[in-house]
Design a protein around this motif. Structure first.
Motif, PDB file in Angstrom:
ATOM      1  N   VAL A 136       0.888  -1.168   0.000  1.00 49.93           N
ATOM      2  CA  VAL A 136       0.000   0.000   0.000  1.00 49.93           C
ATOM      3  C   VAL A 136       0.922   1.213   0.000  1.00 49.93           C
ATOM      4  N   HIS A 137       0.689   2.135  -0.943  1.00 51.23           N
ATOM      5  CA  HIS A 137       1.578   3.297  -1.043  1.00 51.23           C
ATOM      6  C   HIS A 137       0.823   4.523  -1.538  1.00 51.23           C
ATOM      7  N   TYR A 138       1.412   5.687  -1.229  1.00 53.35           N
ATOM      8  CA  TYR A 138       0.876   6.929  -1.779  1.00 53.35           C
ATOM      9  C   TYR A 138       1.297   7.034  -3.240  1.00 53.35           C
ATOM     10  N   ILE A 139       0.501   7.728  -4.020  1.00 53.52           N
ATOM     11  CA  ILE A 139       0.769   7.935  -5.439  1.00 53.52           C
ATOM     12  C   ILE A 139       1.619   9.181  -5.635  1.00 53.52           C
ATOM     13  N   ASP A 140       2.589   9.048  -6.524  1.00 49.22           N
ATOM     14  CA  ASP A 140       3.333  10.215  -7.009  1.00 49.22           C
ATOM     15  C   ASP A 140       3.292  10.164  -8.537  1.00 49.22           C
ATOM     16  N   SER A 141       4.138  10.909  -9.197  1.00 48.57           N
ATOM     17  CA  SER A 141       4.068  10.964 -10.661  1.00 48.57           C
ATOM     18  C   SER A 141       4.722   9.759 -11.344  1.00 48.57           C
ATOM     19  N   GLY A 142       5.368   8.887 -10.600  1.00 48.15           N
ATOM     20  CA  GLY A 142       6.001   7.702 -11.178  1.00 48.15           C
ATOM     21  C   GLY A 142       5.058   6.509 -11.204  1.00 48.15           C
ATOM     22  N   VAL A 143       5.603   5.375 -11.608  1.00 50.85           N
ATOM     23  CA  VAL A 143       4.841   4.125 -11.649  1.00 50.85           C
ATOM     24  C   VAL A 143       5.159   3.329 -10.383  1.00 50.85           C
ATOM     25  N   ASP A 144       4.203   3.262  -9.469  1.00 51.91           N
ATOM     26  CA  ASP A 144       4.346   2.524  -8.213  1.00 51.91           C
ATOM     27  C   ASP A 144       5.605   2.924  -7.459  1.00 51.91           C
ATOM     28  N   SER A 145       5.900   4.229  -7.443  1.00 51.36           N
ATOM     29  CA  SER A 145       7.134   4.723  -6.838  1.00 51.36           C
ATOM     30  C   SER A 145       6.901   5.629  -5.631  1.00 51.36           C
ATOM     31  N   GLY A 146       5.655   5.827  -5.242  1.00 52.08           N
ATOM     32  CA  GLY A 146       5.363   6.728  -4.134  1.00 52.08           C
ATOM     33  C   GLY A 146       5.720   6.127  -2.784  1.00 52.08           C
ATOM     34  N   PRO A 147       5.702   6.940  -1.729  1.00 53.21           N
ATOM     35  CA  PRO A 147       6.062   6.484  -0.392  1.00 53.21           C
ATOM     36  C   PRO A 147       5.223   5.280   0.058  1.00 53.21           C
ATOM     37  N   ILE A 148       5.918   4.271   0.578  1.00 52.27           N
ATOM     38  CA  ILE A 148       5.266   3.041   1.030  1.00 52.27           C
ATOM     39  C   ILE A 148       4.664   3.258   2.414  1.00 52.27           C
ATOM     40  N   ILE A 149       3.425   2.788   2.577  1.00 51.18           N
ATOM     41  CA  ILE A 149       2.703   2.907   3.839  1.00 51.18           C
ATOM     42  C   ILE A 149       2.712   1.572   4.579  1.00 51.18           C
ATOM     43  N   ALA A 150       2.452   0.477   3.866  1.00 46.65           N
ATOM     44  CA  ALA A 150       2.395  -0.861   4.478  1.00 46.65           C
ATOM     45  C   ALA A 150       2.736  -1.902   3.422  1.00 46.65           C
ATOM     46  N   GLN A 151       3.344  -3.004   3.885  1.00 48.44           N
ATOM     47  CA  GLN A 151       3.676  -4.120   2.994  1.00 48.44           C
ATOM     48  C   GLN A 151       3.519  -5.436   3.744  1.00 48.44           C
ATOM     49  N   GLU A 152       3.264  -6.481   2.987  1.00 47.24           N
ATOM     50  CA  GLU A 152       3.216  -7.831   3.551  1.00 47.24           C
ATOM     51  C   GLU A 152       3.707  -8.803   2.499  1.00 47.24           C
ATOM     52  N   HIS A 153       4.563  -9.741   2.917  1.00 45.35           N
ATOM     53  CA  HIS A 153       5.048 -10.769   1.995  1.00 45.35           C
ATOM     54  C   HIS A 153       3.999 -11.860   1.791  1.00 45.35           C
ATOM     55  N   VAL A 154       4.020 -12.458   0.608  1.00 40.86           N
ATOM     56  CA  VAL A 154       3.207 -13.625   0.285  1.00 40.86           C
ATOM     57  C   VAL A 154       4.166 -14.656  -0.302  1.00 40.86           C
ATOM     58  N   ALA A 155       4.245 -15.819   0.347  1.00 40.69           N
ATOM     59  CA  ALA A 155       5.149 -16.872  -0.119  1.00 40.69           C
ATOM     60  C   ALA A 155       4.695 -17.411  -1.473  1.00 40.69           C
ATOM     61  N   ILE A 156       5.658 -17.770  -2.308  1.00 46.00           N
ATOM     62  CA  ILE A 156       5.371 -18.496  -3.544  1.00 46.00           C
ATOM     63  C   ILE A 156       5.746 -19.947  -3.257  1.00 46.00           C
ATOM     64  N   LEU A 157       4.755 -20.807  -3.190  1.00 42.49           N
ATOM     65  CA  LEU A 157       4.937 -22.193  -2.791  1.00 42.49           C
ATOM     66  C   LEU A 157       5.399 -23.056  -3.968  1.00 42.49           C
ATOM     67  N   PRO A 158       6.104 -24.156  -3.691  1.00 39.79           N
ATOM     68  CA  PRO A 158       6.617 -25.008  -4.775  1.00 39.79           C
ATOM     69  C   PRO A 158       5.535 -25.527  -5.718  1.00 39.79           C
ATOM     70  N   ASP A 159       4.327 -25.780  -5.194  1.00 35.64           N
ATOM     71  CA  ASP A 159       3.258 -26.322  -6.049  1.00 35.64           C
ATOM     72  C   ASP A 159       2.293 -25.242  -6.548  1.00 35.64           C
ATOM     73  N   ASP A 160       2.654 -23.984  -6.384  1.00 37.53           N
ATOM     74  CA  ASP A 160       1.789 -22.891  -6.841  1.00 37.53           C
ATOM     75  C   ASP A 160       1.649 -22.884  -8.358  1.00 37.53           C
ATOM     76  N   THR A 161       0.504 -22.403  -8.792  1.00 36.89           N
ATOM     77  CA  THR A 161       0.290 -21.971 -10.173  1.00 36.89           C
ATOM     78  C   THR A 161       0.097 -20.457 -10.090  1.00 36.89           C
ATOM     79  N   VAL A 162       0.072 -19.787 -11.217  1.00 37.49           N
ATOM     80  CA  VAL A 162      -0.204 -18.352 -11.189  1.00 37.49           C
ATOM     81  C   VAL A 162      -1.556 -18.109 -10.521  1.00 37.49           C
ATOM     82  N   GLU A 163      -2.529 -18.972 -10.791  1.00 39.38           N
ATOM     83  CA  GLU A 163      -3.880 -18.789 -10.255  1.00 39.38           C
ATOM     84  C   GLU A 163      -3.912 -18.948  -8.729  1.00 39.38           C
ATOM     85  N   THR A 164      -3.212 -19.956  -8.185  1.00 41.53           N
ATOM     86  CA  THR A 164      -3.227 -20.144  -6.731  1.00 41.53           C
ATOM     87  C   THR A 164      -2.468 -19.011  -6.041  1.00 41.53           C
TER      88      THR A 164
END
Length: 191
Positions: A136-164
């Motif tokens: 989650v971030h504030y918007i500036d004139s760049g592409v997804d470059s504004g100040p970050i407010i919050a972040q959370e990691h999501v693991a990519i599991l060995p049996d993942d597909t793009v859909e999962t």
């Protein structure tokens, strides 16, 4: 405080947020949905919540500057104080930034600064990363470059597909975005 949500597609994040505004779990009043795709399903979701909708395209306005000026006029006309981007797939330009700098928040399906722009989930998956995330971030004139407010990691599991992986990223979005917005909006309403 009057809020507008911008979206471009299906609108699952819009619906999560609209429910929270309706239950008064988020401070402020959701006054407007702006959608740049007149056939997007998010418009049906907005109608279900009786949220007014504005929708038009860059093409219908002739050029991006005129499109953005038209949006800015609608925002001012509706006395909008704060903008939430929820799957809005366009870069915000100067006509809107000039009026709403520091008052536009975006949700991005990656752990920025990795994978800004489009197809973030697919790119992280294709690169065989062990994790991606949500930002989650504030918007500036760049592409997804504004100040970050919050972040959370999501693991990519060995049996993942793009859909999962995409489903887990969206589940994370549906938790992180409302929780972060709750703090931001409450702080702004308390001032």
């Amino acid at each position: 405080m009057k809020i507008a949500i911008f979206a471009s597609g299906n609108g699952t994040n819009f619906e999560v947020l609209a429910k929270q505004f309706q239950k008064r779990e988020l401070a402020g009043e959701l006054k407007l949905l702006f959608c740049d795709h007149p056939d997007a399903y998010v418009i049906q979701r907005a109608k279900k919540f009786n949220i007014p909708v504005e929708t038009f395209t860059v093409k219908s306005c002739g050029e991006k500057r005129l499109y953005e000026e038209k949006i800015a006029h609608i925002l001012i006309e509706n006395q909008i104080d704060f903008i939430i981007l929820a799957g809005y797939m366009r870069v915000i330009g100067q006509p809107i930034l000039a009026k709403y700098e520091g008052c536009i928040v975006n949700l991005h399906p990656a752990y920025l600064p990795e994978y800004p722009g489009l197809h973030s989930i697919e790119r992280a998956f294709a690169d065989h990363k062990k994790q991606t995330g949500v930002t989650v971030h504030y918007i500036d004139s760049g592409v997804d470059s504004g100040p970050i407010i919050a972040q959370e990691h999501v693991a990519i599991l060995p049996d993942d597909t793009v859909e999962t992986l995409e489903k887990r990223v969206h589940d994370c979005e549906h938790r992180l975005y409302p929780a972060t917005l709750k703090k931001i909006l409450q702080n702004r309403c308390d001032k």
